[in-house]
Scaffold this motif. Structure first.
Motif, PDB file in Angstrom:
ATOM      1  N   SER A   1       0.807  -1.216   0.000  1.00 37.78           N
ATOM      2  CA  SER A   1       0.000   0.000   0.000  1.00 37.78           C
ATOM      3  C   SER A   1       0.843   1.271   0.000  1.00 37.78           C
ATOM      4  O   SER A   1       0.311   2.365  -0.184  1.00 37.78           O
ATOM      5  CB  SER A   1      -0.939   0.009   1.216  1.00 37.78           C
ATOM      6  N   SER A   2       2.150   1.137   0.213  1.00 37.60           N
ATOM      7  CA  SER A   2       3.035   2.300   0.277  1.00 37.60           C
ATOM      8  C   SER A   2       3.921   2.373  -0.966  1.00 37.60           C
ATOM      9  O   SER A   2       4.635   1.415  -1.275  1.00 37.60           O
ATOM     10  CB  SER A   2       3.912   2.233   1.531  1.00 37.60           C
ATOM     11  N   PRO A   3       3.927   3.522  -1.676  1.00 36.50           N
ATOM     12  CA  PRO A   3       4.807   3.647  -2.839  1.00 36.50           C
ATOM     13  C   PRO A   3       6.285   3.598  -2.459  1.00 36.50           C
ATOM     14  O   PRO A   3       7.111   3.084  -3.217  1.00 36.50           O
ATOM     15  CB  PRO A   3       4.429   5.011  -3.427  1.00 36.50           C
ATOM     16  N   GLY A   4       6.604   4.101  -1.255  1.00 41.90           N
ATOM     17  CA  GLY A   4       7.992   4.054  -0.799  1.00 41.90           C
ATOM     18  C   GLY A   4       8.478   2.636  -0.580  1.00 41.90           C
ATOM     19  O   GLY A   4       9.602   2.277  -0.985  1.00 41.90           O
ATOM     20  N   VAL A   5       7.638   1.831   0.045  1.00 40.21           N
ATOM     21  CA  VAL A   5       7.984   0.429   0.274  1.00 40.21           C
ATOM     22  C   VAL A   5       8.126  -0.292  -1.065  1.00 40.21           C
ATOM     23  O   VAL A   5       9.038  -1.111  -1.260  1.00 40.21           O
ATOM     24  CB  VAL A   5       6.921  -0.254   1.161  1.00 40.21           C
ATOM     25  N   ALA A   6       7.208  -0.002  -1.992  1.00 38.20           N
ATOM     26  CA  ALA A   6       7.269  -0.638  -3.311  1.00 38.20           C
ATOM     27  C   ALA A   6       8.599  -0.330  -4.009  1.00 38.20           C
ATOM     28  O   ALA A   6       9.243  -1.221  -4.570  1.00 38.20           O
ATOM     29  CB  ALA A   6       6.094  -0.173  -4.170  1.00 38.20           C
TER      30      ALA A   6
ATOM     31  N   SER B   1       4.231  -8.898   0.824  1.00 43.41           N
ATOM     32  CA  SER B   1       3.013  -8.656   0.055  1.00 43.41           C
ATOM     33  C   SER B   1       1.800  -8.620   0.976  1.00 43.41           C
ATOM     34  O   SER B   1       1.680  -9.422   1.913  1.00 43.41           O
ATOM     35  CB  SER B   1       2.819  -9.738  -1.020  1.00 43.41           C
ATOM     36  N   GLU B   2       0.899  -7.691   0.730  1.00 44.41           N
ATOM     37  CA  GLU B   2      -0.279  -7.510   1.584  1.00 44.41           C
ATOM     38  C   GLU B   2      -1.528  -8.177   1.004  1.00 44.41           C
ATOM     39  O   GLU B   2      -2.612  -8.052   1.554  1.00 44.41           O
ATOM     40  CB  GLU B   2      -0.526  -6.010   1.789  1.00 44.41           C
ATOM     41  N   GLY B   3      -1.373  -8.880  -0.104  1.00 50.94           N
ATOM     42  CA  GLY B   3      -2.496  -9.605  -0.694  1.00 50.94           C
ATOM     43  C   GLY B   3      -2.386 -11.097  -0.450  1.00 50.94           C
ATOM     44  O   GLY B   3      -1.405 -11.584   0.140  1.00 50.94           O
ATOM     45  N   ASP B   4      -3.386 -11.831  -0.909  1.00 50.45           N
ATOM     46  CA  ASP B   4      -3.414 -13.286  -0.706  1.00 50.45           C
ATOM     47  C   ASP B   4      -2.269 -13.994  -1.426  1.00 50.45           C
ATOM     48  O   ASP B   4      -1.925 -15.125  -1.088  1.00 50.45           O
ATOM     49  CB  ASP B   4      -4.747 -13.868  -1.193  1.00 50.45           C
ATOM     50  N   GLU B   5      -1.659 -13.328  -2.415  1.00 54.12           N
ATOM     51  CA  GLU B   5      -0.569 -13.945  -3.155  1.00 54.12           C
ATOM     52  C   GLU B   5       0.657 -14.207  -2.277  1.00 54.12           C
ATOM     53  O   GLU B   5       1.558 -14.941  -2.674  1.00 54.12           O
ATOM     54  CB  GLU B   5      -0.174 -13.097  -4.371  1.00 54.12           C
TER      55      GLU B   5
ATOM     56  N   GLN C   1       0.844   1.338 -10.155  1.00 50.76           N
ATOM     57  CA  GLN C   1      -0.285   1.603  -9.271  1.00 50.76           C
ATOM     58  C   GLN C   1      -1.573   1.074  -9.884  1.00 50.76           C
ATOM     59  O   GLN C   1      -1.906   1.381 -11.036  1.00 50.76           O
ATOM     60  CB  GLN C   1      -0.433   3.097  -8.989  1.00 50.76           C
ATOM     61  N   VAL C   2      -2.286   0.273  -9.103  1.00 50.13           N
ATOM     62  CA  VAL C   2      -3.600  -0.237  -9.487  1.00 50.13           C
ATOM     63  C   VAL C   2      -4.535   0.008  -8.307  1.00 50.13           C
ATOM     64  O   VAL C   2      -4.374  -0.602  -7.248  1.00 50.13           O
ATOM     65  CB  VAL C   2      -3.561  -1.744  -9.833  1.00 50.13           C
ATOM     66  N   ASP C   3      -5.464   0.926  -8.501  1.00 50.33           N
ATOM     67  CA  ASP C   3      -6.346   1.365  -7.410  1.00 50.33           C
ATOM     68  C   ASP C   3      -5.483   1.896  -6.260  1.00 50.33           C
ATOM     69  O   ASP C   3      -4.644   2.759  -6.486  1.00 50.33           O
ATOM     70  CB  ASP C   3      -7.267   0.223  -6.971  1.00 50.33           C
ATOM     71  N   LYS C   4      -5.636   1.342  -5.066  1.00 44.55           N
ATOM     72  CA  LYS C   4      -4.869   1.848  -3.917  1.00 44.55           C
ATOM     73  C   LYS C   4      -3.544   1.114  -3.734  1.00 44.55           C
ATOM     74  O   LYS C   4      -2.782   1.419  -2.820  1.00 44.55           O
ATOM     75  CB  LYS C   4      -5.693   1.730  -2.643  1.00 44.55           C
ATOM     76  N   TRP C   5      -3.263   0.141  -4.580  1.00 45.90           N
ATOM     77  CA  TRP C   5      -2.096  -0.713  -4.401  1.00 45.90           C
ATOM     78  C   TRP C   5      -0.942  -0.312  -5.332  1.00 45.90           C
ATOM     79  O   TRP C   5      -1.178   0.242  -6.413  1.00 45.90           O
ATOM     80  CB  TRP C   5      -2.440  -2.176  -4.658  1.00 45.90           C
TER      81      TRP C   5
END
Length: 256
Positions: A139-144, A166-170, A206-210
């Motif tokens: 969720s953070s661009p800096g972390v990405a 990763s913050e998603g189910d993946e 960026q896709v939506d908030k992610w």
């Protein structure tokens, strides 16, 4: 119990609606309720598929396939599959009917579309291509950006980073997604993946908030297998059926 609305209000509304429905033509009413297309489709399917009959050379194969795995003794399998269905126990009959109709549909689409399915495959090839890709979702661009640089430096694997950050189910699959048809992937992800080679890392998207870090793991080109051929012929049948249904609805509504 919480009274959401007064019962008198609901009763009055239903009564008014029922009175208005009585004044409508049945086709218009069914169309408004969204039921007319499905009703016409069911009738059309029965009429179209019902025209299909099997010749003597096909009968044994049909009997074998509709009865496969079911507790039907040999003396209950007749030379005519319709007799087999009619004489079957009630709990088995729906399965036999479903299988028989499926075989009728297979014969119909094969005889109708086998000459045009190959060019249709060429049209649909891109949509049928499957991919496996890796994704790290944060969720953070800096972390990405930080994770992307770590991957570029090569001090950690994509799967390990996905599992840890990763913050998603993946994260449960070390970032792996697929195999999945390319056209079922989000357009932004699809666009990014088509610009990189296998195992290459794409900068955060960026896709939506992610914010997503992506890598292409594997591309599986579409092949004209027997399964694909049947799928495409079914699609062609459904397209023709949709046109037939639309024309029928238009005719019904125009001639009330």
């Amino acid at each position: 119990m919480t009274e959401l609305i007064p019962s008198e209000t609901l009763h009055a509304a239903i009564t008014a609606q029922l009175n208005s429905l009585q004044e409508k033509k049945i086709a218009s009413l069914l169309a408004e309720l969204g039921a007319l297309p499905q009703i016409i489709k069911n009738i059309a399917n029965q009429l179209i598929i019902g025209q299909i009959v099997f010749d003597q050379q096909e009968i044994d194969m049909v009997n074998k396939q509709i009865a496969e795995g079911l507790p039907l003794p040999p003396d209950k399998i007749f030379s005519n599959p319709i007799d087999t269905i009619n004489q079957a126990p009630e709990n088995i009959k729906p399965i036999l009917v479903s299988r028989y109709r499926e075989l009728q549909l297979r014969k119909l689409i094969n005889s109708t579309y086998q000459e045009i399915v190959d060019p249709y495959f060429l049209e649909r090839r891109a949509a049928l291509e499957k991919i496996v890709y890796g994704v790290i979702r944060v969720s953070s661009p800096g972390v990405a950006d930080e994770l992307y640089l770590r991957l570029i430096d090569g001090d950690i694997t994509f799967g390990d980073l996905a599992q840890r950050y990763s913050e998603g189910d993946e994260r449960y699959t070390k970032g792996l997604v697929g195999p999945i048809p390319l056209l079922q992937v989000h357009p932004a992800i699809q666009k990014a993946l088509t610009t990189i080679s296998t195992e290459e890392i794409h900068p955060p998207v960026q896709v939506d908030k992610w914010f997503l870090i992506l890598t292409l793991v594997h591309t599986q080109p579409a092949r004209m297998t027997d399964e694909t051929r049947i799928q495409l012929m079914r699609e062609l049948y459904e397209k023709d059926l949709e046109i037939l249904i639309k024309n029928c609805i238009d005719h019904l509504l125009e001639n009330q």
